[in-house]
Every structure is written in structure tokens, then in C-alpha cells.
Motif scaffolding. Structure first.
Motif, PDB file in Angstrom:
ATOM      1  N   ARG A   4       0.833  -1.215   0.000  1.00 39.36           N
ATOM      2  CA  ARG A   4       0.000   0.000   0.000  1.00 39.36           C
ATOM      3  C   ARG A   4       0.862   1.257   0.000  1.00 39.36           C
ATOM      4  NH1 ARG A   4      -5.504  -1.101   3.543  1.00 39.36           N
ATOM      5  NH2 ARG A   4      -5.752  -3.296   3.005  1.00 39.36           N
ATOM      6  N   TYR A   5       1.967   1.231   0.747  1.00 37.88           N
ATOM      7  CA  TYR A   5       2.879   2.377   0.733  1.00 37.88           C
ATOM      8  C   TYR A   5       3.394   2.617  -0.694  1.00 37.88           C
ATOM      9  CZ  TYR A   5       3.381   3.038   5.820  1.00 37.88           C
ATOM     10  OH  TYR A   5       3.180   3.328   7.147  1.00 37.88           O
ATOM     11  N   ILE A   6       3.805   1.540  -1.339  1.00 36.15           N
ATOM     12  CA  ILE A   6       4.331   1.660  -2.700  1.00 36.15           C
ATOM     13  C   ILE A   6       3.233   2.112  -3.660  1.00 36.15           C
ATOM     14  CG2 ILE A   6       5.247   0.337  -4.643  1.00 36.15           C
ATOM     15  CD1 ILE A   6       6.773  -1.359  -2.521  1.00 36.15           C
ATOM     16  N   GLN A   7       2.035   1.566  -3.505  1.00 38.07           N
ATOM     17  CA  GLN A   7       0.904   1.954  -4.361  1.00 38.07           C
ATOM     18  C   GLN A   7       0.627   3.444  -4.237  1.00 38.07           C
ATOM     19  OE1 GLN A   7      -2.815   0.124  -3.282  1.00 38.07           O
ATOM     20  NE2 GLN A   7      -3.918   0.956  -5.034  1.00 38.07           N
ATOM     21  N   LEU A   8       0.661   3.955  -3.012  1.00 34.74           N
ATOM     22  CA  LEU A   8       0.414   5.373  -2.814  1.00 34.74           C
ATOM     23  C   LEU A   8       1.494   6.217  -3.486  1.00 34.74           C
ATOM     24  CD1 LEU A   8      -1.215   7.640  -1.484  1.00 34.74           C
ATOM     25  CD2 LEU A   8       0.245   7.390   0.527  1.00 34.74           C
ATOM     26  N   PHE A   9       2.748   5.828  -3.307  1.00 33.27           N
ATOM     27  CA  PHE A   9       3.844   6.553  -3.951  1.00 33.27           C
ATOM     28  C   PHE A   9       3.642   6.613  -5.464  1.00 33.27           C
ATOM     29  CE2 PHE A   9       7.820   6.177  -6.340  1.00 33.27           C
ATOM     30  CZ  PHE A   9       8.466   7.353  -5.963  1.00 33.27           C
ATOM     31  N   THR A  40       2.979  10.150  -7.451  1.00 34.98           N
ATOM     32  CA  THR A  40       4.079  10.658  -8.268  1.00 34.98           C
ATOM     33  C   THR A  40       3.942  10.317  -9.744  1.00 34.98           C
ATOM     34  OG1 THR A  40       5.463   8.677  -7.984  1.00 34.98           O
ATOM     35  CG2 THR A  40       5.625  10.404  -6.293  1.00 34.98           C
ATOM     36  N   GLY A  41       3.134   9.285 -10.053  1.00 36.84           N
ATOM     37  CA  GLY A  41       3.014   8.862 -11.445  1.00 36.84           C
ATOM     38  C   GLY A  41       4.231   8.133 -11.958  1.00 36.84           C
ATOM     39  N   THR A  42       5.098   7.675 -11.048  1.00 39.75           N
ATOM     40  CA  THR A  42       6.301   6.934 -11.435  1.00 39.75           C
ATOM     41  C   THR A  42       6.331   5.588 -10.718  1.00 39.75           C
ATOM     42  OG1 THR A  42       7.609   7.949  -9.648  1.00 39.75           O
ATOM     43  CG2 THR A  42       7.619   9.058 -11.784  1.00 39.75           C
ATOM     44  N   ALA A  43       6.963   4.618 -11.341  1.00 38.60           N
ATOM     45  CA  ALA A  43       7.087   3.296 -10.740  1.00 38.60           C
ATOM     46  C   ALA A  43       8.125   3.339  -9.621  1.00 38.60           C
ATOM     47  CB  ALA A  43       7.490   2.270 -11.793  1.00 38.60           C
ATOM     48  N   PHE A  44       7.862   2.599  -8.548  1.00 34.29           N
ATOM     49  CA  PHE A  44       8.814   2.526  -7.451  1.00 34.29           C
ATOM     50  C   PHE A  44       9.904   1.512  -7.790  1.00 34.29           C
ATOM     51  CE2 PHE A  44      10.310   0.392  -3.568  1.00 34.29           C
ATOM     52  CZ  PHE A  44      10.903   1.469  -2.945  1.00 34.29           C
ATOM     53  N   VAL A  45      11.138   1.976  -7.805  1.00 36.29           N
ATOM     54  CA  VAL A  45      12.295   1.109  -8.023  1.00 36.29           C
ATOM     55  C   VAL A  45      13.202   1.259  -6.810  1.00 36.29           C
ATOM     56  CG1 VAL A  45      14.274   0.591  -9.481  1.00 36.29           C
ATOM     57  CG2 VAL A  45      12.142   1.414 -10.521  1.00 36.29           C
ATOM     58  N   PRO A  46      13.434   0.204  -6.034  1.00 37.77           N
ATOM     59  CA  PRO A  46      14.255   0.326  -4.831  1.00 37.77           C
ATOM     60  C   PRO A  46      15.674   0.799  -5.139  1.00 37.77           C
ATOM     61  CG  PRO A  46      13.095  -1.774  -4.877  1.00 37.77           C
ATOM     62  CD  PRO A  46      12.916  -1.164  -6.228  1.00 37.77           C
ATOM     63  N   ASP A  47      16.191   1.625  -4.261  1.00 33.90           N
ATOM     64  CA  ASP A  47      17.584   2.052  -4.326  1.00 33.90           C
ATOM     65  C   ASP A  47      18.396   1.001  -3.578  1.00 33.90           C
ATOM     66  OD1 ASP A  47      20.055   3.269  -4.201  1.00 33.90           O
ATOM     67  OD2 ASP A  47      19.279   5.227  -3.569  1.00 33.90           O
ATOM     68  N   LEU A  48      19.143   0.183  -4.303  1.00 35.09           N
ATOM     69  CA  LEU A  48      19.878  -0.925  -3.706  1.00 35.09           C
ATOM     70  C   LEU A  48      21.345  -0.604  -3.441  1.00 35.09           C
ATOM     71  CD1 LEU A  48      18.343  -3.871  -5.788  1.00 35.09           C
ATOM     72  CD2 LEU A  48      17.616  -2.976  -3.558  1.00 35.09           C
ATOM     73  N   ARG A  49      21.732   0.654  -3.606  1.00 29.19           N
ATOM     74  CA  ARG A  49      23.101   1.037  -3.290  1.00 29.19           C
ATOM     75  C   ARG A  49      23.353   0.918  -1.790  1.00 29.19           C
ATOM     76  NH1 ARG A  49      23.455   6.994  -5.250  1.00 29.19           N
ATOM     77  NH2 ARG A  49      21.361   6.950  -4.348  1.00 29.19           N
ATOM     78  N   PRO A  50      24.580   0.591  -1.382  1.00 28.65           N
ATOM     79  CA  PRO A  50      24.869   0.495   0.062  1.00 28.65           C
ATOM     80  C   PRO A  50      24.637   1.842   0.734  1.00 28.65           C
ATOM     81  CG  PRO A  50      26.907   0.452  -1.229  1.00 28.65           C
ATOM     82  CD  PRO A  50      25.782   0.317  -2.200  1.00 28.65           C
ATOM     83  N   LEU A  51      23.843   1.843   1.789  1.00 29.75           N
ATOM     84  CA  LEU A  51      23.436   3.099   2.415  1.00 29.75           C
ATOM     85  C   LEU A  51      24.617   3.891   2.966  1.00 29.75           C
ATOM     86  CD1 LEU A  51      21.122   4.939   3.517  1.00 29.75           C
ATOM     87  CD2 LEU A  51      21.270   3.596   5.623  1.00 29.75           C
ATOM     88  N   ASP A  52      25.424   3.255   3.828  1.00 29.58           N
ATOM     89  CA  ASP A  52      26.480   3.992   4.523  1.00 29.58           C
ATOM     90  C   ASP A  52      27.447   4.663   3.560  1.00 29.58           C
ATOM     91  OD1 ASP A  52      25.161   2.666   6.532  1.00 29.58           O
ATOM     92  OD2 ASP A  52      26.972   2.153   7.648  1.00 29.58           O
TER      93      ASP A  52
END
Length: 317
Positions: free
Chosen positions: A287-292, A296-308
Motif C-alpha cells: 500500500r505504501y508503494i501503491q500510494l507513492f 508521483t506517477g512513477t514506478a517505485f524502483v528500490p535504491d539498492l546502493r549500500p546506504l552507509d
């Protein structure tokens, strides 16, 4: 995003950060780092809070919240300035450091809610004066209020407290001028948010805003805006029909998750809470992703880069 992928991601939720930076402040959802140069680094985790305690973690929630806020911050700059500098990672935001005004500006368009301090819970107990607003008799849960209202709460360590505009000024939480400015901006932001939400088949039901004062004295919008954590959204096309037969609206926020706990325990008093099943966690993530994607009108693509490493490199970019 496929349900199984969300279930598979549950063990890898971002529940805490330990960046090699000083002055870390862990909040309910965000870890804030004071960089000591007039900037803050806010990292939005996947932690899920409710009823003043932790309820678990939701896959990709942090990225959805941060990116949803970035979208709305950019879209509302014509209404009020904000603290955003840039985002080095989907979980992270570099922001101007502000002196936080200690009031949450909760704006409501509907009579609803499930927490002890929510407008519906209080109304059901017979309260007809709520945060300085007179409420008419005979209203039903989830019914539209006669007009949007600001129902402020204090920002306190133990438990937020509903408060009136007069009390805010009398108790010294804010000056009268600060209250007038922030409450007017909160109503304008909410009206704009409702308009945009309606264009995407959504009802923005209620939300909260926070403001801070920059070094130059400017009052800025801070924290987050119109996210599924800070806001309640319903699907517009089924609202009237479900209200007419006494059913809960189709929700696209975290309210159904809170209701799951409400139905199984006393989330304010029970020492141990039930563990939500993986399907329920994945449903909230979905649901969070659906709302985004709707907003925004854009597909959610996870950012998989190392956070730190990505965030540290981005601090000097």
C-alpha cells in the motif's frame, strides 16, 4: 511490486543506522545526524511505529516515505519554503538545521481515527469541543467535517497532547504570530494536497505538519509531508458507498495495520504485542508503494546502493 518479493525482503529491513558521524538522534522512524555545519542528515528507516511504541518493520518503507516527501516538498514550495537541500540516497535527506517549533499541526478533513487522542475516539466518548473546535451532534465515523480544521498537539517525550490555539500562545509554546503563520500554511498545504490527491483518485483525510525556524528567522516546513506515515488516505471511488453501509473506507495508509493490533490487544498497555504475519507486513508495504506510484506517477524502483558508503560520499558532493 510482487508480494513474494516484499515477503522475502522482510528480514532485510533497515531498522537502525550506525553511520560514522557524531550527534545521532534516533526518532520513532528517522535517525537524525547533526553534521555541525548547519545541516542535518535524516535517514528514514523501515521502522513502523504506532500507539507510542514500535510495531515492527516494513520493507522499503523508508525509501517510500523519503521519496514521497521529496515529491511533495518540491510541489509545495510555492506555498511555504522547506528545509530540503538534497537527497544522497533514497533513504536519506540532507536538510537545513532549524529550531523546531514544538507543535504538530494536525489538519483534519474527516471524523475518523483509532488512537486514544483521535478526533473520532474523543467524539465517540461525547467530546464536542476538540482543540477549540465545536463539533455538531449526530456525526458518524469517517464522515466529512464541515470544513478542514487544525487540531494541534504538543511534541512531548511521553505522549503528545491535544491543545487549543489559545493554550499554545498562553503556555508559551509559540508566539501568536508564529501560530497564525503556521496554521494558515498548514491549511493551505492540506487544501493543495487534497486537490492533488483527488486528481489521482484519492482522499487526503488528515495529516500532520511540522515547522522550524532557520538561522535567518524564516519559518520552514520540516520533517515530512503527505506520506502514508504522516497522513491518512482513502480510495475515493468507493468512499460514499462504504460510508452509507457503515463500512470502513478502502484505506491506502497504515490505519488498517493499527486496527489489526487494536482488535487483538491493548496496544497502549499490553507489555507484549502480537507479531503481525508476513502477509500483513507485505500488504502494508504494498500500500505504501501503491500510494507513492499513484501520487508521483512513477514506478517505485528500490535504491539498492549500500546506504552507509553512498550517504557518506554524498555529504561532500
Amino acid at each position: 511490486m510482487e508480494r513474494q518479493r516484499l515477503i522475502d525482503a522482510i528480514p532485510y529491513c533497515l531498522t537502525e543506522t550506525n553511520l560514522p558521524l557524531l550527534d545521532k538522534y534516533p526518532g520513532k522512524v528517522r535517525d537524525t545526524y547533526d553534521l555541525g555545519d548547519g545541516r542535518l542528515l535524516l535517514v528514514t528507516t523501515d521502522r513502523q511505529s504506532g500507539f507510542d511504541r514500535m510495531l515492527g518493520a516494513i520493507p522499503f518503507k523508508g525509501q517510500v516515505l523519503n521519496r514521497t516527501s521529496l515529491h511533495w516538498f518540491a510541489a509545495t514550495k510555492h506555498i511555504v519554503g522547506n528545509h530540503v537541500l538534497r537527497s544522497p540516497h533514497a533513504n536519506a535527506l540532507l536538510a537545513r538545521k532549524c529550531r523546531v517549533l514544538p507543535i504538530e499541526f494536525v489538519v483534519r478533513g474527516y471524523l475518523t481515527g483509532s488512537t486514544d487522542t483521535s478526533i473520532w475516539t474523543q467524539y465517540a466518548k461525547g467530546v464536542r469541543q476538540y482543540c477549540g473546535h465545536a463539533l455538531p451532534e449526530g456525526m458518524r465515523k469517517n464522515e466529512k467535517l464541515q470544513q478542514n480544521i487544525v487540531t494541534p498537539t504538543t511534541k512531548e517525550t511521553a505522549h503528545d497532547r491535544p491543545i487549543t490555539a489559545q493554550e499554545i500562545v498562553a503556555e508559551g509554546w509559540m508566539t501568536a504570530e508564529q501560530w497564525e503563520f503556521c496554521s494558515a500554511k498548514a491549511l493551505a498545504l492540506f487544501a493543495f494536497g487534497q486537490k492533488i490527491a483527488a486528481e489521482h483518485g484519492l482522499i487526503l483525510v488528515d495529516t500532520k505538519y511540522e515547522f522550524g525556524v532557520g538561522d535567518d528567522g524564516e519559518i520552514l516546513l520540516i520533517d515530512e509531508i503527505h506520506t502514508p506515515d504522516s497522513s491518512r488516505y482513502w480510495l475515493a471511488d468507493s468512499y460514499a458507498e462504504r460510508l452509507a453501509v457503515g463500512q470502513e473506507p478502502d484505506m491506502i495508509d497504515k490505519e488498517f495495520f493499527r486496527l489489526w493490533f487494536r482488535e487483538r490487544c491493548d496496544p497502549y498497555k499490553d507489555a507484549i504485542l502480537p507479531v503481525p504475519p508476513d502477509d500483513l507486513i507485505a500488504e502494508l508495504a504494498s500500500r505504501y508503494i501503491q500510494l507513492f506510484e499513484k501520487i508521483t506517477g512513477t514506478a517505485f524502483v528500490p535504491d539498492l546502493r549500500p546506504l552507509d558508503a553512498t550517504v557518506i560520499a554524498g555529504l561532500s558532493a
